[in-house]
Design a protein around this motif. Structure first.
Motif, PDB file in Angstrom:
ATOM      1  N   GLU A  26       0.817  -1.201   0.000  1.00 43.58           N
ATOM      2  CA  GLU A  26       0.000   0.000   0.000  1.00 43.58           C
ATOM      3  C   GLU A  26       0.854   1.254   0.000  1.00 43.58           C
ATOM      4  N   THR A  27       1.833   1.270   0.923  1.00 45.13           N
ATOM      5  CA  THR A  27       2.553   2.521   1.184  1.00 45.13           C
ATOM      6  C   THR A  27       3.956   2.551   0.607  1.00 45.13           C
ATOM      7  N   GLY A  28       4.499   1.403   0.274  1.00 45.08           N
ATOM      8  CA  GLY A  28       5.873   1.370  -0.220  1.00 45.08           C
ATOM      9  C   GLY A  28       6.913   1.465   0.897  1.00 45.08           C
ATOM     10  N   ALA A  29       6.453   1.526   2.151  1.00 42.81           N
ATOM     11  CA  ALA A  29       7.406   1.588   3.272  1.00 42.81           C
ATOM     12  C   ALA A  29       8.112   0.242   3.423  1.00 42.81           C
ATOM     13  N   ASN A  30       9.260   0.219   4.126  1.00 43.39           N
ATOM     14  CA  ASN A  30       9.959  -1.057   4.252  1.00 43.39           C
ATOM     15  C   ASN A  30       9.482  -1.838   5.474  1.00 43.39           C
ATOM     16  N   ALA A  31       9.789  -3.113   5.472  1.00 41.02           N
ATOM     17  CA  ALA A  31       9.243  -4.025   6.468  1.00 41.02           C
ATOM     18  C   ALA A  31       9.606  -3.620   7.899  1.00 41.02           C
ATOM     19  N   GLU A  32      10.898  -3.310   8.128  1.00 39.22           N
ATOM     20  CA  GLU A  32      11.322  -3.012   9.501  1.00 39.22           C
ATOM     21  C   GLU A  32      10.550  -1.848  10.088  1.00 39.22           C
ATOM     22  N   SER A  33      10.390  -0.788   9.296  1.00 42.85           N
ATOM     23  CA  SER A  33       9.737   0.385   9.867  1.00 42.85           C
ATOM     24  C   SER A  33       8.260   0.114  10.146  1.00 42.85           C
ATOM     25  N   ILE A  34       7.635  -0.726   9.308  1.00 47.09           N
ATOM     26  CA  ILE A  34       6.232  -1.056   9.568  1.00 47.09           C
ATOM     27  C   ILE A  34       6.113  -1.880  10.855  1.00 47.09           C
ATOM     28  N   VAL A  35       7.008  -2.842  11.001  1.00 46.18           N
ATOM     29  CA  VAL A  35       7.000  -3.672  12.216  1.00 46.18           C
ATOM     30  C   VAL A  35       7.147  -2.784  13.447  1.00 46.18           C
ATOM     31  N   GLU A  36       8.061  -1.823  13.342  1.00 48.14           N
ATOM     32  CA  GLU A  36       8.315  -0.893  14.449  1.00 48.14           C
ATOM     33  C   GLU A  36       7.069  -0.059  14.750  1.00 48.14           C
ATOM     34  N   ASP A  37       6.550   0.595  13.697  1.00 52.73           N
ATOM     35  CA  ASP A  37       5.409   1.513  13.871  1.00 52.73           C
ATOM     36  C   ASP A  37       4.162   0.804  14.383  1.00 52.73           C
ATOM     37  N   GLU A  38       3.940  -0.400  13.924  1.00 52.67           N
ATOM     38  CA  GLU A  38       2.704  -1.099  14.277  1.00 52.67           C
ATOM     39  C   GLU A  38       2.879  -1.968  15.526  1.00 52.67           C
ATOM     40  N   GLY A  39       4.075  -1.956  16.073  1.00 50.74           N
ATOM     41  CA  GLY A  39       4.323  -2.759  17.261  1.00 50.74           C
ATOM     42  C   GLY A  39       4.063  -4.240  17.038  1.00 50.74           C
ATOM     43  N   LEU A  40       4.574  -4.757  15.931  1.00 54.49           N
ATOM     44  CA  LEU A  40       4.270  -6.149  15.576  1.00 54.49           C
ATOM     45  C   LEU A  40       5.347  -7.148  15.995  1.00 54.49           C
ATOM     46  N   LYS A  41       6.370  -6.632  16.671  1.00 51.90           N
ATOM     47  CA  LYS A  41       7.450  -7.539  17.067  1.00 51.90           C
ATOM     48  C   LYS A  41       6.932  -8.641  17.976  1.00 51.90           C
ATOM     49  N   GLN A  42       7.423  -9.819  17.767  1.00 49.33           N
ATOM     50  CA  GLN A  42       7.026 -10.934  18.615  1.00 49.33           C
ATOM     51  C   GLN A  42       7.712 -10.826  19.961  1.00 49.33           C
ATOM     52  N   ILE A  43       7.066 -11.419  20.951  1.00 48.43           N
ATOM     53  CA  ILE A  43       7.722 -11.471  22.249  1.00 48.43           C
ATOM     54  C   ILE A  43       8.614 -12.701  22.250  1.00 48.43           C
ATOM     55  N   ALA A  44       9.909 -12.442  22.215  1.00 44.57           N
ATOM     56  CA  ALA A  44      10.854 -13.554  22.217  1.00 44.57           C
ATOM     57  C   ALA A  44      11.701 -13.469  23.481  1.00 44.57           C
ATOM     58  N   ASP A  45      11.225 -12.625  24.380  1.00 42.48           N
ATOM     59  CA  ASP A  45      11.929 -12.456  25.642  1.00 42.48           C
ATOM     60  C   ASP A  45      11.357 -13.477  26.636  1.00 42.48           C
ATOM     61  N   GLU A  46      12.218 -14.387  27.103  1.00 42.43           N
ATOM     62  CA  GLU A  46      11.743 -15.483  27.953  1.00 42.43           C
ATOM     63  C   GLU A  46      11.067 -14.988  29.220  1.00 42.43           C
ATOM     64  N   ASP A  47      11.643 -13.948  29.806  1.00 40.43           N
ATOM     65  CA  ASP A  47      11.085 -13.476  31.076  1.00 40.43           C
ATOM     66  C   ASP A  47       9.668 -12.965  30.880  1.00 40.43           C
ATOM     67  N   VAL A  48       9.493 -12.153  29.808  1.00 39.74           N
ATOM     68  CA  VAL A  48       8.169 -11.593  29.544  1.00 39.74           C
ATOM     69  C   VAL A  48       7.183 -12.713  29.224  1.00 39.74           C
ATOM     70  N   LEU A  49       7.632 -13.629  28.386  1.00 38.31           N
ATOM     71  CA  LEU A  49       6.732 -14.696  27.936  1.00 38.31           C
ATOM     72  C   LEU A  49       6.378 -15.651  29.078  1.00 38.31           C
ATOM     73  N   SER A  50       7.342 -15.855  30.013  1.00 36.19           N
ATOM     74  CA  SER A  50       7.096 -16.756  31.132  1.00 36.19           C
ATOM     75  C   SER A  50       5.904 -16.287  31.961  1.00 36.19           C
TER      76      SER A  50
END
Ligand code: ADP
Ligand code: ZN
Ligand code: MG
Length: 476
Positions: free
Chosen positions: A396-420
């Motif tokens: 849609e926007t032509g933006a790159n993947a990293e910035s979209i992930v950042e802006d939309e807060g789509l990062k997965q929780i891969a932090d064991e403490d948080v996930l625990s």
């Protein structure tokens, strides 16, 4: 009575040379009418045609790509007829001795082996164009006169309308892959005549054929043949005979209409073109061209299957057009995940192109950008489903993947403490499932992973969630 169709195609393909076949006029399609013309392409008295060497080379490429033998000597002839778009009164075309003969095109289609023999590939010039304006005015544009064409004639080796369309598509892929035609059917740089006859099932002999002229789309080719098969079956079933004639496909009525009774070769009073000597093709030239022939779609398909370990149907789909194959190949290399690349192409990308009636060449996402998205999934930064969201935003926007992930807060929780924390809360809230698991029914683990995903709004890294759950469940 049961009848089956027999089909042979005659395909005209415009060669991608910058100048015409017998003069130096430009072949540019979008020039103003009658701006690319000279005494030679208009056939004015005294003008001398000179054969374009590039046209010969392109014709040889086509011949080789279609498995033909290139004839050492071929001859141009005059095919005489009058039509307003042919002011010379004749078309120069190879006739008795074409440039290339006896080829074959072989491929697999949904498990069936197809072999279509090629009768000949010959060189010829195009005629001009009549532009009808209203009921009483016709304008003539001679820019096309003398534009180089090859005509490819198949043997009657095709037995259904869908096979005919499929074959035509493959042929288009081959001609584009060897760089001699742009495959643009709307502009008429690739068009085909379909010869159709019916015969009783089990009978070897061919029936009387009808030629349907100038079809410029795969869909029309299929429909025109279907209509013609229906029409001929009706006639034959009622015991009547088929008139051998030339018909035209009418897209608005969905029927073929009679144009004229069939013209015979002798009607054209062919004779050797006196101004052009016999074309002699040295074997060395053919060898040189053979050495630099690019990879053909069928070869590329086999290579994709071997090199990238993708499925046959995926490889077939990807190699039908050069743009697609190039895109995939770059994606596979840059993402270092050919299988995921194939899945993206066959699924999300294909759907996107279909929905937007777009071609891969107009696709906004660069393969290197899509490759980064695939790597974000592979490295566990985002989930597969988040990747679909990111893809839509990229397109849609032509933006790159990293910035979209950042802006939309789509990062997965891969932090064991948080996930625990999430894991603990899920275990607490689902004691029944926990019991079930401990009683030996480990299948319930998937259910618990789902709960963790829900608890984290889909952001948990599912593999990590699973590992943590397992560890906790077997620790007590
Ligand atoms: P013509 O004498 O009309 O020029 P050709 O033998 O040169 O016929 O063939 C022209 C095209 O028609 C070829 O593509 C050929 O495969 C096809 N063709 C010939 N006979 C038949 C038939 N009986 N049914 C269907 N196609 C045919
Ligand atoms: Zn000219
Ligand atoms: Mg013929």
């Amino acid at each position: 009575m049961d009848f089956e169709p027999v089909i042979g195609l005659e395909i005209h393909a415009q060669l991608l040379t910058e100048t015409k076949i017998f003069c130096g006029c430009s072949t540019n399609f979008s020039s103003p009418p009658n701006s690319n013309i000279c005494p030679v392409c208009l056939g004015l008295p005294g003008a001398l045609p000179v054969l374009n060497q590039r046209v010969v080379e392109y014709g040889i490429r086509a011949g080789l790509a279609l498995g033909c033998s290139i004839q050492e000597e071929s001859v141009f002839a005059r095919k005489n007829y009058f039509y307003p778009d042919l002011p010379k009164g004749y078309q120069i075309s190879q006739y008795e001795e074409p440039l290339a003969i006896k080829g074959r095109v072989e491929y697999l289609t949904s498990g069936r082996e197809i072999c279509v023999r090629i009768n000949r590939v010959h060189l010829e010039e195009d005629a001009g164009k009549s532009v009808h304006q209203g009921a009483h005015t016709t304008s003539l544009d001679y820019n096309r006169s003398g534009v180089p064409l090859i005509e490819i004639v198949t043997e009657p080796d095709i037995y259904s309308s869908s096979d005919a369309a499929d074959f035509f598509g493959r042929l288009r892929g081959v001609l584009c892959a060897v760089g001699i035609n742009d495959g643009n059917m709307e502009e008429g740089s690739l068009r085909c005549d379909a010869n159709v006859s019916m015969r009783q099932v089990g009978v070897k002999e061919l029936g009387v054929k009808v030629e349907i002229k100038n079809i410029n789309s795969f869909k029309f080719l299929e429909k025109a043949i279907d209509y013609e098969c229906f029409r001929q079956s009706e006639i034959l079933s009622s015991g009547e005979l088929i008139d051998q004639e030339t018909r035209l496909w009418d897209a608005t009525t969905g029927r073929t209409e009679s144009m004229r009774s069939k013209e015979e070769a002798h009607d054209y009073r062919y004779f050797p073109e006196p101004d052009i000597p016999t074309l002699i093709v040295a074997e060395a030239l053919v060898d040189d061209i053979r050495k630099v022939m690019p990879e053909l779609p069928e070869e590329r398909k086999q290579r994709f299957i071997k090199e990238f370990e993708i499925a046959e149907d995926a490889a077939g789909w990807l190699t039908q057009a050069q743009g697609l194959a190039n895109y995939f190949e770059e994606l596979a290399r840059q993402s270092q995940n050919p299988v995921a690349s194939g899945n993206w192409m066959m699924g999300t990308v294909r759907r996107y192109l279909n929905e937007h009636s777009a071609d891969i060449d107009d696709f906004k996402i660069d393969p290197s950008e899509l490759a980064k998205l695939i790597q974000l999934v592979d490295s566990g930064v985002i989930s597969g489903s988040a990747a679909k969201t990111v893809f839509s935003k990229m397109a849609e926007t032509g933006a790159n993947a990293e910035s979209i992930v950042e802006d939309e807060g789509l990062k997965q929780i891969a932090d064991e403490d948080v996930l625990s924390l999430a894991v603990e809360s899920v275990l607490k809230g689902n004691s029944e499932a926990v019991e079930t698991y401990r009683s030996g029914k480990e299948g319930v683990l998937g259910f618990l992973v789902g709960k963790v995903m829900k608890e984290t709004q889909g952001k948990a890294n599912p593999k990590l969630a699973r590992d943590l759950l397992k560890a906790r469940l077997s620790s007590e």
